[in-house]
Design a protein around this motif. Structure first.
Motif, PDB file in Angstrom:
ATOM      1  N   PRO A 302       0.812  -1.221   0.000  1.00  0.00           N
ATOM      2  CA  PRO A 302       0.000   0.000   0.000  1.00  0.00           C
ATOM      3  C   PRO A 302       0.844   1.268   0.000  1.00  0.00           C
ATOM      4  O   PRO A 302       0.327   2.364  -0.224  1.00  0.00           O
ATOM      5  N   GLY A 303       2.150   1.113   0.282  1.00  0.00           N
ATOM      6  CA  GLY A 303       2.987   2.307   0.432  1.00  0.00           C
ATOM      7  C   GLY A 303       2.803   2.892   1.822  1.00  0.00           C
ATOM      8  O   GLY A 303       1.793   2.627   2.495  1.00  0.00           O
ATOM      9  N   ARG A 306       7.662   5.300   4.360  1.00  0.00           N
ATOM     10  CA  ARG A 306       9.013   4.914   3.979  1.00  0.00           C
ATOM     11  C   ARG A 306       9.284   5.153   2.504  1.00  0.00           C
ATOM     12  O   ARG A 306      10.418   5.035   2.048  1.00  0.00           O
ATOM     13  N   GLY A 346       7.326  -1.342  -2.594  1.00  0.00           N
ATOM     14  CA  GLY A 346       7.771   0.034  -2.393  1.00  0.00           C
ATOM     15  C   GLY A 346       9.082   0.247  -1.670  1.00  0.00           C
ATOM     16  O   GLY A 346       9.676   1.317  -1.791  1.00  0.00           O
ATOM     17  N   VAL A 349      11.703  -3.044   3.200  1.00  0.00           N
ATOM     18  CA  VAL A 349      11.143  -3.731   4.369  1.00  0.00           C
ATOM     19  C   VAL A 349      10.494  -5.069   3.976  1.00  0.00           C
ATOM     20  O   VAL A 349      10.859  -6.123   4.478  1.00  0.00           O
ATOM     21  N   ASN A 350       9.504  -4.994   3.078  1.00  0.00           N
ATOM     22  CA  ASN A 350       8.844  -6.229   2.623  1.00  0.00           C
ATOM     23  C   ASN A 350       9.117  -6.526   1.156  1.00  0.00           C
ATOM     24  O   ASN A 350       8.671  -7.556   0.640  1.00  0.00           O
ATOM     25  N   GLY A 351       9.794  -5.597   0.488  1.00  0.00           N
ATOM     26  CA  GLY A 351       9.978  -5.712  -0.964  1.00  0.00           C
ATOM     27  C   GLY A 351      10.684  -6.982  -1.393  1.00  0.00           C
ATOM     28  O   GLY A 351      10.113  -7.791  -2.145  1.00  0.00           O
TER      29      GLY A 351
END
Ligand code: SF4
Length: 411
Positions: A302-303, A306, A346, A349-351
């Protein structure tokens, strides 16, 4: 599609053929829709049937509400045939279906199924009219959908059930009586149809209501008392986000129980809006539940704070749009591509993690991160894109991936 931990176990139902489309009996859940054109306007109706079919509607229903509409049906089918469009077309009948199907035999022959609303087959001669429609179905070897709708429930039956309920020491709520009546109306009608001689594998049932919890209750109960294939849909779902969320919520809960053999999402289109949206929503519901695959899925985050750049949103949108545009071609030449997963993320972190779970994924740099975007293919880090044109280069990698993974190869 990746293997599911808990695949949905489908309710056992009879199989009914609507034209060449199997409904129930373990067949994939069928997506269907309905036109909103004046059926008597042949060109308009043909155009919309094709639009819905192109979007993925496997069965299309049209209203047959008067003589003009009934007379138009064979011409509609002829035009579809000339354009090589093979889609079963269902006639929706209310009030005068018994007369129209008798007076227009070519229409009765041309349609692939008749939808009968048992609450709308007449007042004094309700059962007689219903039986006439069933006789036409037998004569032309057509299946029927017995489609109860709470907005047009058999009022006589409802009044009887209300009276019986009111005499009880502990009467049920009027909503409960309504639900009892819907199910009873459907089952009385299926019994009557079979008495007239219609085979049980020619009957599909629906009981539509507009409240989400009510719909779940109706279908959970209906599924436990018959083995006809069930047509699911939240009636009068509404417009826009409300309609989409309400339909998705209701249908997901029911489908998750293994109930439902064909679905329709009844959205009110925006003025001049796209009728085919209801088809895409139905497909997305089935794909989200892991029941069927229609389109490669784009996973995007979702963005948040960060990443201040809107670039990853633009890229996610670009990839999504590109996939939708290319699918009619890809479907023909890259079988299985509809199960592909693409990640556009985005930040760090989770990318990388999400991208590794996708077939192909990109993790764009967040604010204050180095301006580089690692790309993962089948879980492996294959390259890191930097500089200008990251989106363009990722799209090229996506195309290469599709060709190498899904292209038909001669043995
Ligand atoms: S991946 Fe990064 S940018 Fe996207 S939501 Fe998570 S933390 Fe925010």
């Amino acid at each position: 599609m990746s293997t599911l931990i808990n695949p949905i176990s489908r309710r056992v139902s009879k199989q009914v053929f609507v034209g060449n489309v199997a409904v129930g009996g373990g067949a994939p859940v069928v997506v269907q829709s309905m036109t909103n054109t004046d059926t008597a306007d042949i060109d308009d109706t043909v155009k919309q049937i094709i639009q819905l079919h192109d979007a993925g509607s496997e069965v299309v229903r049209i209203t047959v509400n008067n003589k003009e509409a009934a007379a138009a049906v064979p011409y509609i089918m002829e035009k579809l045939d000339k354009k090589n469009v093979e889609v079963p077309v269902v006639g929706d009948f209310h009030y005068n279906g018994h007369m129209l199907l008798t007076q227009f035999p070519e229409t009765a022959k041309a349609l692939s199924k008749y939808r009968i609303n048992p609450g709308n087959t007449g007042t004094r001669e309700r059962d007689k009219n219903f039986c006439t429609i069933i006789e036409q179905a037998i004569k032309y070897d057509k299946p029927v959908r017995i489609g109860v709708n709470w907005g047009s429930l058999d009022q006589q039956l409802l009044a009887e059930k209300m009276d019986t309920n009111n005499a009880l020491l502990e009467p049920k709520s009027s909503k409960e009586v309504m639900i009892d009546t819907m199910i009873e109306s459907a089952l009385r009608s299926t019994a009557l149809a079979e008495e007239v001689g219609l085979a049980s594998n020619k009957i599909i049932v629906s009981c539509k209501i507009s409240g989400v919890q009510d719909l779940i209750t109706v279908y959970t109960r209906l599924a436990s008392v018959c083995d006809y294939p069930l047509h699911l849909g939240l009636t009068e779902a509404g417009m826009g986000m409300k309609g989409i969320v309400a339909s998705s919520t209701a249908l997901a809960v029911i489908l998750q129980q293994g109930i439902g053999d064909t679905i329709r999402v009844s959205l009110t289109p925006e003025p001049n809006g796209d009728r085919a949206l209801e088809v895409r929503v139905a497909q997305q519901i089935l794909q989200s539940l892991g029941l069927r695959s229609f389109l490669p899925q784009v996973t995007s985050c979702p963005g948040c704070g960060r990443t201040k750049s809107t670039y990853f949103q633009e890229l996610a949108d670009e990839i999504q749009t590109y996939i939708v545009e290319m699918m009619p071609i890809w479907r023909q030449i890259y079988p299985g591509v509809e199960e592909m997963n693409v990640a556009v993320m985005g930040c760090v972190v989770n990318g990388p993690g999400e991208s590794k779970h996708a077939n192909i994924g990109i993790s764009l740099p967040g604010t204050f991160e180095e301006p580089k975007a690692p790309v993962y293919v089948d879980g492996e880090h294959v390259t890191t894109l930097t500089g200008e044109g990251i989106g363009k280069r990722f799209k090229a990698m996506l195309e290469d991936y599709i060709i190498s993974r899904y292209a038909i190869r001669s043995l």
